[in-house]
Design a protein around this motif. Structure first.
Motif, PDB file in Angstrom:
ATOM      1  N   PRO A 149      41.708  44.792  29.666  1.00 15.25           N
ATOM      2  CA  PRO A 149      42.604  44.996  30.809  1.00 15.25           C
ATOM      3  C   PRO A 149      43.192  43.703  31.367  1.00 15.25           C
ATOM      4  N   ALA A 150      42.422  42.630  31.372  1.00 17.77           N
ATOM      5  CA  ALA A 150      42.933  41.364  31.890  1.00 17.77           C
ATOM      6  C   ALA A 150      44.077  40.840  31.025  1.00 17.77           C
ATOM      7  N   ALA A 151      43.953  40.988  29.718  1.00 17.38           N
ATOM      8  CA  ALA A 151      45.032  40.558  28.823  1.00 17.38           C
ATOM      9  C   ALA A 151      46.250  41.457  28.993  1.00 17.38           C
ATOM     10  N   PRO A 357      46.378  44.395  42.931  1.00 11.21           N
ATOM     11  CA  PRO A 357      45.101  43.901  42.396  1.00 11.21           C
ATOM     12  C   PRO A 357      44.087  45.032  42.246  1.00 11.21           C
ATOM     13  N   GLY A 358      43.259  44.911  41.231  1.00 11.30           N
ATOM     14  CA  GLY A 358      42.208  45.893  41.016  1.00 11.30           C
ATOM     15  C   GLY A 358      42.615  47.091  40.184  1.00 11.30           C
ATOM     16  N   GLY A 359      43.888  47.165  39.795  1.00 11.59           N
ATOM     17  CA  GLY A 359      44.334  48.323  39.035  1.00 11.59           C
ATOM     18  C   GLY A 359      44.481  48.077  37.550  1.00 11.59           C
ATOM     19  N   GLU A 360      44.002  46.924  37.086  1.00 13.07           N
ATOM     20  CA  GLU A 360      44.230  46.545  35.688  1.00 13.07           C
ATOM     21  C   GLU A 360      43.621  47.540  34.704  1.00 13.07           C
ATOM     22  N   ALA A 361      42.380  47.942  34.948  1.00 11.44           N
ATOM     23  CA  ALA A 361      41.706  48.840  34.002  1.00 11.44           C
ATOM     24  C   ALA A 361      42.389  50.192  33.945  1.00 11.44           C
TER      25      ALA A 361
END
Length: 541
Positions: A149-151, A357-361
């Motif tokens: 998710p970060a990538a 923020p926090g929605g990547e996954a």
């Protein structure tokens, strides 16, 4: 590009003969004469929702077990999360369960039961249990992932209007790596994320809710697999509402639908520019649509070279302004942010373009499901020269979103060839010109379902569409009405907001409410005037 989820953000497995299941039966396997029917699911045991769902105590949750592979229904099982709010009107007025899907692919309707608390849904919520769920792959329903998710969320990133050859090579490499990541992380299960399996899961949900027949409302992509359901299980349908309709023609799934989407979004983009020009005294971005678009393109090019605050590149700008094509409500706030930026105040634009923020996954999961379903559902070109030729041609008339949409869907050019397993993914092996004739089976897992029903096989269903919808262009609604005998189409004239019903158009809302409560549809064609245009919002100083 996603036909995104509404009310909040596109026949597989037809190999030889896929017969509809007799009324009252359950999902059957795809290969004629092979396997056994899926076992009847137990009734869902509803209880308190898990904290991660962030649902109030008035909503209850449960789990539904379904086969991963309906051709082998007694092998691996997966579980889907389900939510429900009971009908508020009591036994005398209750008509059963209303199941909702908001689109995607990759969207969840777990929060749908909360809609019954709003005034627009109040009468419907008296008659129906509101049921939401996360389709296979989504959220906690056998979650699918293709990339860290970060990538996936890495910013800033670029979206040049005219990509160079080097930029295209970079995108080809990224798409290949993404497709390989999907195959590596999901393994053999990857092939089973399809629209046809979404429809079969829906039939299992119907049975597990204790409903002899299904009452369903689907929006955007939810109209497509809902139409697949109607094709596979016409005897199981009670009532169906399809809002913002995907073109179900098998030749459109999904490569051509995405090309058509680009042209439709360009029209909506120019609608926004005309509106901004009309309010030049407020925004000072130009007195003509052409001047407004030049102002935007100047900012887009600037952020492509020097990202705002080191975080917002041209791709983040594009993603934010694409929403003007989905909903008119974004028109004033986006125009105000662009105007403020041009005048020297970047803060509003920064707030509107930075990812939450926090929605990547969740974002990565949604994109993984979108990619898997679209790539599995039908054939895609494997020759990168075809992608380049077709998107170059479309970008000449629809430059706003064409290339971004191509990059989104490009992993399908490298998608695993499921039969035979282990086939090479080298695109040079596939040189067929797939746009001048019917698309061949260029590595797709399945063939699209030929959506259609015979006269009298299906109860009357209600379709709704806006004439200038960008995500699901209007001809798709006309095509589905033709394919579903006895269906009725309500058109919002001159409008383009994606999602017609239960918004601010009272006329459309009345048609939906009357249909869900009484089963009555209008004549074959009905029309509603467009909702009022939004009022301008002053730019921040």
């Amino acid at each position: 590009m996603k036909a995104v989820a509404l009310y909040g953000t596109i026949g597989s497995l037809v190999l030889t003969a896929l017969a509809a299941v007799p009324a009252g039966g359950l999902t059957r396997p795809d290969t004629a004469g092979a396997g056994t029917p899926a076992p009847a699911p137990p009734r869902i045991a509803f209880g308190r929702c898990a904290p991660v769902e962030r649902l109030p105590s008035s909503v209850e949750c449960g789990r539904l077990t379904v086969p991963l592979d309906y051709a082998h229904p007694r092998d691996r099982q997966i579980t889907l999360t389900v939510s429900r709010a009971r009908a508020t009107g009591g036994p005398k007025v209750r008509q059963g369960a209303l199941v909702f899907n908001p689109g995607g692919p990759g969207a969840s309707s777990m929060h749908f039961p909360m809609y019954g608390k709003t005034e627009r849904w109040r009468k419907t919520a008296r008659a129906y249990d509101f049921v939401g769920y996360a389709p296979r792959g989504v959220g906690r329903s056998a979650p699918l992932s293709c990339q860290d998710p970060a990538a996936y969320a890495k910013i800033p990133s670029a979206s040049p209007r005219e990509p160079s050859a080097a930029f295209k090579r970079q995108k080809y490499a990224e798409a290949k790596a993404y497709a390989e990541g999907c195959a590596r992380k999901a393994g053999p299960a990857l092939r089973h994320f399809t629209s046809a399996n979404n429809a079969r899961d829906l039939d299992m949900l119907r049975a597990a809710l204790g409903e002899k027949k299904l009452t369903y409302m689907g929006a955007s992509y939810g109209t497509y697999f809902g139409a697949v359901y109607a094709t596979l299980f016409p005897g199981h349908v009670r009532r169906m509402v399809f809002d913002s309709v995907v073109n179900p023609d098998p030749r459109q799934i999904w490569y051509r639908n995405n090309l058509d989407q680009n042209v439709a979004f360009e029209r909506r983009w120019r609608d926004w520019a005309r509106w901004v020009a009309k309010h030049h005294k407020v925004y000072r971005l130009g007195t003509t649509p052409q001047q407004v678009l030049r102002a935007y393109d100047t900012v887009r090019a600037r952020l492509g070279h020097r990202p705002l605050a080191g975080k917002v590149g041209s791709a983040q700008l594009q993603a934010a302004f694409l929403k003007t094509g989905y909903n008119d409500a974004y028109w004033p706030v986006r125009a105000a942010a662009l105007s403020a930026y041009v005048k020297g105040n970047p803060k509003p634009l920064l707030r509107q373009t930075l990812p939450q923020p926090g929605g990547e996954a969740a974002d990565e999961n949604s994109n993984a499901v979108y990619t898997a379903v679209e790539c599995n559902d039908g054939p895609w070109p494997r020759d990168l020269r075809v992608w380049d030729r077709d998107n170059t041609r479309v970008a000449r008339v629809a430059p706003f979103e064409t290339w971004d949409n191509a990059w989104l869907n490009l992993p399908c050019a490298f998608w695993p060839r499921h039969a035979p397993r282990g086939a090479s993914q080298d695109p040079a092996r596939f040189a067929t010109d797939v746009t001048d004739a019917a698309l061949p089976q260029a590595g797709a897992a399945h063939r699209p379902v030929d959506v259609r029903t015979a006269p009298g096989a299906l109860p009357p269903v209600l379709l709704l569409a806006a004439e200038r919808d960008g995500a699901t262009p209007y001809p798709g609604a006309v095509e589905l009405r033709r394919r579903l005998a006895g269906s009725s189409l309500v058109t919002e004239r001159g409008a383009g907001t994606h999602g017609v019903s239960f918004g601010t158009n009272t006329c459309a809302n009345q048609y939906v409410e009357r249909y869900l409560l009484t089963g009555r549809t209008p004549a074959r064609d009905a029309y509603c005037a467009a909702r009022a245009e939004p009022k301008p919002v002053l730019p921040a100083k």
